[in-house]
Design a protein around this motif. Structure first.
Motif, PDB file in Angstrom:
ATOM      1  N   PRO A 523       0.847  -1.199   0.000  1.00 24.41           N
ATOM      2  CA  PRO A 523       0.000   0.000   0.000  1.00 24.41           C
ATOM      3  C   PRO A 523       0.881   1.246   0.000  1.00 24.41           C
ATOM      4  O   PRO A 523       2.012   1.210   0.484  1.00 24.41           O
ATOM      5  CB  PRO A 523      -0.799  -0.122   1.306  1.00 24.41           C
ATOM      6  N   PRO A 524       0.371   2.355  -0.517  1.00 28.67           N
ATOM      7  CA  PRO A 524       1.204   3.566  -0.598  1.00 28.67           C
ATOM      8  C   PRO A 524       1.599   4.070   0.790  1.00 28.67           C
ATOM      9  O   PRO A 524       0.909   3.827   1.770  1.00 28.67           O
ATOM     10  CB  PRO A 524       0.298   4.593  -1.309  1.00 28.67           C
ATOM     11  N   THR A 558      -8.305   9.328  -0.350  1.00 33.68           N
ATOM     12  CA  THR A 558      -9.478   9.507   0.515  1.00 33.68           C
ATOM     13  C   THR A 558      -9.137  10.606   1.520  1.00 33.68           C
ATOM     14  O   THR A 558      -8.024  10.631   2.060  1.00 33.68           O
ATOM     15  CB  THR A 558      -9.792   8.206   1.282  1.00 33.68           C
ATOM     16  N   ILE A 559     -10.127  11.495   1.749  1.00 29.69           N
ATOM     17  CA  ILE A 559      -9.899  12.597   2.691  1.00 29.69           C
ATOM     18  C   ILE A 559     -10.778  12.381   3.913  1.00 29.69           C
ATOM     19  O   ILE A 559     -11.946  12.000   3.797  1.00 29.69           O
ATOM     20  CB  ILE A 559     -10.190  13.961   2.024  1.00 29.69           C
ATOM     21  N   GLN A 560     -10.175  12.592   5.089  1.00 25.22           N
ATOM     22  CA  GLN A 560     -10.912  12.482   6.344  1.00 25.22           C
ATOM     23  C   GLN A 560     -10.745  13.787   7.121  1.00 25.22           C
ATOM     24  O   GLN A 560      -9.756  14.502   6.937  1.00 25.22           O
ATOM     25  CB  GLN A 560     -10.390  11.315   7.192  1.00 25.22           C
ATOM     26  N   ALA A 561     -11.727  14.080   7.990  1.00 28.04           N
ATOM     27  CA  ALA A 561     -11.684  15.314   8.785  1.00 28.04           C
ATOM     28  C   ALA A 561     -11.941  14.974  10.243  1.00 28.04           C
ATOM     29  O   ALA A 561     -12.545  13.944  10.572  1.00 28.04           O
ATOM     30  CB  ALA A 561     -12.726  16.308   8.288  1.00 28.04           C
ATOM     31  N   ARG A 562     -11.479  15.883  11.097  1.00 28.52           N
ATOM     32  CA  ARG A 562     -11.690  15.726  12.543  1.00 28.52           C
ATOM     33  C   ARG A 562     -11.976  17.104  13.130  1.00 28.52           C
ATOM     34  O   ARG A 562     -11.339  18.091  12.736  1.00 28.52           O
ATOM     35  CB  ARG A 562     -10.434  15.114  13.179  1.00 28.52           C
ATOM     36  N   THR A 563     -12.948  17.181  14.032  1.00 30.35           N
ATOM     37  CA  THR A 563     -13.253  18.437  14.731  1.00 30.35           C
ATOM     38  C   THR A 563     -13.245  18.142  16.227  1.00 30.35           C
ATOM     39  O   THR A 563     -13.224  16.972  16.631  1.00 30.35           O
ATOM     40  CB  THR A 563     -14.641  18.980  14.348  1.00 30.35           C
ATOM     41  N   ILE A 607      -3.085  -2.718  -4.034  1.00 36.18           N
ATOM     42  CA  ILE A 607      -2.775  -3.644  -2.937  1.00 36.18           C
ATOM     43  C   ILE A 607      -3.566  -3.285  -1.683  1.00 36.18           C
ATOM     44  O   ILE A 607      -3.949  -4.142  -0.906  1.00 36.18           O
ATOM     45  CB  ILE A 607      -1.260  -3.639  -2.674  1.00 36.18           C
ATOM     46  N   GLY A 608      -3.851  -2.017  -1.490  1.00 33.49           N
ATOM     47  CA  GLY A 608      -4.606  -1.636  -0.293  1.00 33.49           C
ATOM     48  C   GLY A 608      -4.464  -0.150  -0.002  1.00 33.49           C
ATOM     49  O   GLY A 608      -3.913   0.615  -0.802  1.00 33.49           O
ATOM     50  N   THR A 609      -4.984   0.235   1.161  1.00 33.76           N
ATOM     51  CA  THR A 609      -4.924   1.631   1.608  1.00 33.76           C
ATOM     52  C   THR A 609      -3.781   1.777   2.607  1.00 33.76           C
ATOM     53  O   THR A 609      -3.641   0.950   3.522  1.00 33.76           O
ATOM     54  CB  THR A 609      -6.251   2.044   2.263  1.00 33.76           C
TER      55      THR A 609
END
Length: 933
Positions: A523-524, A558-563, A607-609
Motif C-alpha cells: 500500500p502507498p 481519501t480525505i478524512q476530517a476531525r473536529t 494492494i490496499g490503503t
C-alpha cells in the motif's frame, strides 16, 4: 683509599681530594662484547676561612651610595651570601635601597641613611658542604662634611654581556644601581616581546628570574635604572643551549653472513651534536668495509668477526649521550624443522596457488623445486619467485601431485615436501534476478550450486551488504536449501525487506557470490505536506504531495476530517467525489460553519490503503447565519402569571458563528401579532415571560428561533404551551379513615369538580402524622388522577394518626380538608404456631398444631393460614381455617414445603418454621407421623 665494586656500583672509601678527583666511566662486558657508560665527574666541595685581619672602616656622606665588599675565601661548590648588621641574628633585609649580590657577595646600599651606620659582616654558606664562615666586620661611618646632593643612577651590579643558559633550567641575572633619590630597577626584552606568564615581574627588581628556560626565552635583555635625576641602562644576552638528546637509536640486529648492515643515530641539541661510534668499548674509524660518517655506521660483507656490542655517542660541549646495540652474524646450513611445507595445499581448477618455501639458512642460498622425482621447469604458468616460493597460475588437473622444495648454501642442503590437490570450481547455477513480491506474501530466494563433492560448502546471505543472522530479524528469514543449496525463504514480507540480497558460497578453495534485487509492492506510504489552500463557511480546498507508491501506482485518495466535536476521524464528501491517484487537490464540501477542522489524506492502490498523512494545521470554517433551531421546545408550569418556555440548546458545532443566541416568539392562542424576546446565551435552555394580565392555564402559541453575529436564522415549528395555573381552590370533603390492620389505614374522600375556574386537579395529596408528632413532620403520599381512596401502609399498630387530604396540580397543593383521626388495630400475634404435627393417609396430608395465644397488647387470633408449595421457588397456595388442624388432599409423588401463620384483625402473625414433607412413591399403605417442635 679503597675501591669496592659491587654489581655495577663503584664505592670509594677514604676519599682523597687530590687522588680521587677526576672523570670516571663504567665498562660492562660479557661473552657478547663490551659497552662503556657515560662519563661521571667527581669533584670535591670545600671552603676555607676568611683572612682574619680587620677591615678598615668605610666613610661616606649621608645620601651617597656605597658598596661593601665580601671577598669570599678560597672554595669549591656553589655559595650563598647574607650580611649581619652589628650583631647576629640581625640580618640585612634586601629592599629597593639595599641589595646583596649572590654572584659576588657584595652588599650595595643605593643611598646611605643615618640608620645604616654600624658594623657589617659577610656570611658565606657552601650549598654542598652546608658549612658557613663569617668575614671580619666592616664599620660604616658617616662623614661630617655635609650631605650628598641628588645624582643620577650609577649601575654597580650588572650581568655579563652573554649568559649561556641550559634548556629547562632556571636563570637569574642581577642588576642594581646607586643613586639619590633611590633608583627604580625595571627589565625589558630588546625585541619588545612581553615577558611570558612564568616570569614574576613584580618580584623582579634587582634580580630577573626565568624558570624552565626555552629557546623562545633567548635574546637580549635590558636593565633600566631610573630616578628623578636621570636614567642608565645595561644590556646582556641570554643564549640558549641544550645537551644532546637521542631521537633515533640503533636497534639490536641479527644478520646472515655476507649481508650488509646500516645503523643510523640521530640526536637533537644546541650546538648541533657530533657523533662517534664504538665497538666493544673502542672507538671505530672508517676502514675498508666499515664506514663511519655523521651518525651513520655501515658495514658491508659481514663476517663473524663483526659480532659484538656497538655504541653510538652523540655529544656537544654540554654533554654526551650513549646508545647501545648488539650485532649478531649468523652462518647456518638450510633447515626446515621450524617451517615445513604445508602437507596439503588445495586449489580450484583454473585458480592460482602459492606454495611457500621458508627454510632457515644463512647466508641465503639457492632454492629449486621438484615435482615427484623430476626437477620442476619454469613456464609462463609456473614460476619460482625470488623468495623461493612456487607460484602456479590457472591450475589444471595434471598440476596435482607431490612437490619438494630443495634449499642449499655453502653449509649444506635440505628439502621439504607437500601435496597439491586440484579441485573442481564451485559454480552458482542460479542466474542473477529481480524478484517482485507483495507485502504479506512469502518468497524463496534460490542459490543453487555445482561443486567438488569432496569439499564442504558454506552459505552466507547478506541483505544490503549486512550479514543476515537467521533466527533474529523477527523470524522472517529461514534457510530452506539443505546441504547443497543455499535457498532461503522470507515469510510475511514487509516493505522494509526490499533491497539487494547476496548469496555468498565458500569452500576451502574458492568463494563466489550472486545478487538478487527484491522489489516489495505494498500500500502507498502516507501523503505529505497537507495544506488548506482556501476555506469558506462550508468548503475547504486542500492540496498535498504524494508519498511513496511502494511500486504500485496510487489509484485513489481519501480525505478524512476531525473536529473537537467528532468521534475521531470521519470520511467527508469531496468534489470530485472520487479523487483519482493523479490528482493532488480536492475540495471538501458540506462542512459545518465556524468549526475548527483538521484534514488528513490516505492513498490507496491495487494492494490496499496506506497509512494516513499527518494532519493539516487546524483551520476554522467561516461564519454564516445559523440554520438549526432548538429541539424539544416545550414548557408550562411556573408561578402565577408566568409563561415558561424550555428547549434543548443548539450544539456548538451547529451554531455557525460567534454571538449565538435565541429569539423566543409567543402570542395568546388565536391572536395575530407575535411578541419576541432575545436570549443572548448559546447555553440558555429556558425563557420565562411574566405579566399580571396572563390568565391561569391559558394556551399560547410559541416558536423559538436562532441568531448569531452573521444574522438571524429560522424559527422552529409553532407549538402550544399553557401558562402557569393556580393551585386547586377548594378542599376535598367527606373524609373517612379506617384501620385495615395494625400497619394499614384506608382513606377515602369526595372528588372535586374541574370546571370553569380552569383550576385543574392532577391528583390528591395525603398528609398523615402520629398524635404525638407535629404536623410539620407529616409523611406525604400522592395519588394520580381522580382516585377517591388510598391505602397508607407501614404505620405502627395501636397508634392514633391524623390525616388530611388536599388536591394538587402543577401550581402546587390546594386547601387542606378537615383533619380526621384513626387508631390502628393491635399488632398481630407475635408467637408462631408450635408443636406442628403431620401424617399422611390415603393421599392426604393431615396437619395439627397448638392454639396460639395473643399477648395483652396483641389482637386476638381469628384464624390460621396454611401456605404450601411444591418446590422452594414456586408461589405458595393458601388455605384458611379457624381451627388448629387441616387436611390437604395432595398427590404424594412430590415433595412439599409447608408454613402456618396465625391472623387476627391486626394482620398476619409470625410464621411457623418451614416443614418439608418428603416424596412418598406409590400408594402409601404405611402411616407416617411426625411432631415438630
Amino acid at each position: 683509599n679503597t675501591y669496592i665494586l659491587s654489581g655495577g656500583n663503584l664505592r670509594i672509601s677514604n676519599l682523597d681530594k687530590d687522588q680521587d678527583a677526576g672523570t670516571y666511566q663504567c665498562l660492562a662486558f660479557n661473552s657478547f662484547g663490551t659497552i662503556v657508560s657515560r662519563e661521571a665527574s667527581l669533584t670535591f666541595a670545600y671552603m676555607e676561612n676568611f683572612k682574619t685581619h680587620r677591615r678598615s672602616s668605610v666613610s661616606v656622606r649621608e645620601g651617597q651610595g656605597v658598596v661593601l665588599l665580601c671577598g669570599p675565601p678560597s672554595h669549591s661548590g656553589d655559595l650563598t651570601f647574607s650580611w649581619i648588621f652589628n650583631e647576629y641574628p640581625s640580618f640585612v633585609k634586601q629592599d629597593t635601597r639595599r641589595f646583596i649580590s649572590q654572584e659576588t657577595g657584595n652588599l650595595y646600599i643605593a643611598k646611605v641613611e643615618p640608620s645604616d651606620v654600624g658594623n657589617y659582616t659577610c656570611v658565606v654558606t657552601n650549598t654542598v658542604t652546608k658549612t658557613r664562615v663569617q668575614g671580619p666586620p666592616t664599620p660604616l661611618v658617616l662623614r661630617s662634611d655635609g650631605i650628598m646632593g641628588e645624582y643620577e643612577p650609577k649601575i654597580e651590579v650588572q650581568f655579563p654581556e652573554i649568559v649561556h643558559v641550559a634548556k629547562g633550567s632556571t636563570v637569574k641575572v642581577e642588576c642594581f644601581a646607586l643613586g639619590n633619590p633611590v633608583p627604580s630597577i625595571n627589565w625589558r626584552r630588546m625585541d619588545g616581546i612581553p615577558f611570558s606568564r612564568k616570569v614574576d615581574v613584580r618580584k623582579a627588581s634587582g634580580v630577573l628570574e626565568i624558570p624552565y628556560f626555552q629557546q623562545e626565552d633567548a635574546g637580549t635583555y635590558e636593565c633600566v635604572a631610573e630616578n628623578s635625576r636621570g636614567r642608565n641602562t645595561v644590556k646582556g644576552k641570554l643564549s640558549f643551549y641544550a645537551p644532546p638528546h637521542l631521537i633515533e637509536k640503533p636497534q639490536d640486529v641479527q644478520k646472515p653472513i655476507d649481508d650488509s648492515l646500516v645503523w643510523e643515530c640521530k640526536a637533537t641539541g644546541k650546538p648541533k651534536p657530533s657523533y662517534r661510534w664504538m665497538k666493544n668499548g673502542e672507538n671505530l674509524e672508517s676502514l675498508e668495509r666499515i664506514q663511519v660518517a655523521n651518525g651513520l655506521l655501515s658495514i658491508s660483507r659481514l663476517t663473524l668477526s663483526d659480532i659484538g656490542m656497538y655504541q653510538c655517542v652523540a655529544g656537544n660541549k654540554h654533554g654526551e649521550v650513549y646508545s647501545n646495540a648488539e650485532l649478531k652474524v649468523i652462518a647456518v646450513a638450510p633447515d626446515f624443522s621450524q617451517s615445513q611445507l604445508r602437507s596439503h595445499t588445495m586449489v580450484k581448477e583454473g585458480g592460482d596457488v602459492l606454495m611457500e618455501c621458508r627454510p632457515k639458512m644463512s647466508p641465503w642460498g639457492g632454492i629449486s623445486w621438484r615435482k615427484g622425482s623430476e626437477t620442476l621447469q619454469e613456464s609462463n604458468r609456473v614460476s619460482i619467485l625470488d623468495n623461493g616460493n612456487l607460484r602456479i597460475q590457472n591450475a589444471t588437473k595434471p598440476d596435482a601431485g607431490l612437490y619438494t622444495c630443495v634449499a642449499r648454501n655453502q653449509f649444506g642442503v635440505a628439502s621439504s615436501s607437500g601435496t597439491l590437490m586440484v579441485k573442481e570450481p564451485t559454480i552458482i547455477t542460479t542466474p542473477p534476478s529481480t524478484l517482485d513480491v507483495t507485502v504479506g506474501e512469502s518468497i524463496v530466494l534460490p542459490c543453487q550450486v555445482t561443486h567438488d563433492p569432496s569439499l564442504e560448502l558454506k552459505f552466507t546471505w547478506f541483505f544490503n551488504e549486512q550479514l543476515i543472522h537467521f533466527g533474529n530479524h523477527g523470524g522472517y528469514f529461514e534457510k530452506v536449501g539443505g546441504h547443497s543449496a543455499g535457498d532461503i525463504m522470507i515469510r510475511n514480507i514487509q516493505l522494509r525487506h526490499a533491497g539487494k540480497y547476496t548469496c555468498a558460497v565458500q569452500t576451502k578453495v574458492d568463494s563466489i557470490s550472486i545478487a538478487a534485487d527484491l522489489v516489495v509492492r505494498g500500500p502507498p506510504g502516507p501523503p505529505t505536506s497537507i495544506h488548506v489552500e482556501e476555506i469558506s463557511d462550508t468548503t475547504a480546498s486542500l492540496s498535498w504531495r504524494p508519498g511513496p507508491d511502494n511500486h504500485s501506482p496510487v489509484t485513489t485518495y481519501t480525505i478524512q476530517a476531525r473536529t473537537p466535536f467528532s468521534l475521531g476521524w470521519q470520511a467527508v464528501t469531496t468534489v470530485p467525489e472520487m479523487v483519482g491517484g493523479r490528482r493532488l487537490t480536492a475540495t471538501v464540501i458540506d462542512l459545518s460553519p465556524w468549526v475548527e477542522y483538521e484534514f488528513r489524506v490516505l492513498a490507496s492502490n491495487a494492494i490496499g490503503t496506506g497509512e494516513p498523512s499527518k494532519p493539516s494545521k487546524q483551520a476554522r470554517t467561516k461564519e454564516t447565519s445559523p440554520k438549526v433551531t432548538p429541539a424539544n421546545v416545550s414548557g408550562g408550569g411556573g408561578s402565577r402569571s408566568e409563561l415558561v418556555i424550555t428547549w434543548e440548546p443548539v450544539p456548538e458545532e451547529l451554531q455557525n458563528g460567534g454571538g449565538f443566541g435565541y429569539v423566543v416568539a409567543f402570542r395568546p392562542y388565536g391572536a395575530t401579532g407575535w411578541m419576541q424576546a432575545a436570549v443572548p446565551s448559546s447555553e440558555a435552555s429556558k425563557y420565562v415571560f411574566k405579566n399580571d394580565s396572563i390568565q391561569p392555564f391559558s394556551p399560547f402559541q410559541v416558536k423559538v428561533g436562532v441568531y448569531n453575529n452573521e444574522g438571524e436564522g429560522p424559527f422552529g415549528p409553532v407549538i402550544t404551551i399553557y401558562s402557569a395555573e393556580e393551585e386547586p381552590g377548594r378542599a376535598p370533603t367527606r373524609i373517612r379513615a379506617k384501620s385495615l390492620s395494625a400497619s394499614e389505614i384506608e382513606v377515602s374522600w369526595k372528588a372535586l369538580p374541574w370546571n370553569t375556574s380552569k383550576r385543574r386537579v392532577l391528583g390528591y395529596e395525603l398528609r398523615y402524622w402520629e398524635k404525638r408528632e407535629k404536623e410539620e413532620a407529616a409523611s406525604v403520599q400522592r395519588t394520580v388522577g381522580n382516585q377517591t381512596s388510598a391505602i397508607i401502609r407501614g404505620v405502627r399498630g395501636s397508634n392514633t394518626y391524623y390525616v388530611t387530604v388536599r388536591a394538587y396540580n402543577t401550581a402546587g397543593a390546594g386547601l387542606p380538608s378537615v383533619t380526621v383521626n384513626v387508631t390502628t388495630k393491635k399488632p398481630p400475634p407475635s408467637q408462631p404456631p408450635a408443636k406442628v404435627m403431620w401424617n399422611t393417609l390415603n393421599s392426604k396430608i393431615i396437619l395439627n398444631w397448638e392454639q396460639v395465644k395473643a399477648l395483652e397488647n396483641e389482637s386476638e387470633v381469628t384464624g390460621y393460614k396454611v401456605l404450601y408449595k411444591r418446590n422452594r421457588h414456586s408461589r405458595p397456595s393458601v388455605m384458611e381455617t379457624n381451627t388448629t388442624s387441616v387436611e390437604l388432599s395432595l398427590p404424594m409423588d412430590e415433595e412439599y414445603f409447608i408454613q402456618i401463620k396465625p391472623f387476627g384483625e391486626g394482620g398476619e402473625g409470625s410464621s411457623s418454621r418451614q416443614i418439608t414433607i418428603p416424596r412418598i412413591p406409590g400408594q402409601s399403605l404405611v402411616d407416617c407421623f411426625l411432631i415438630l417442635h
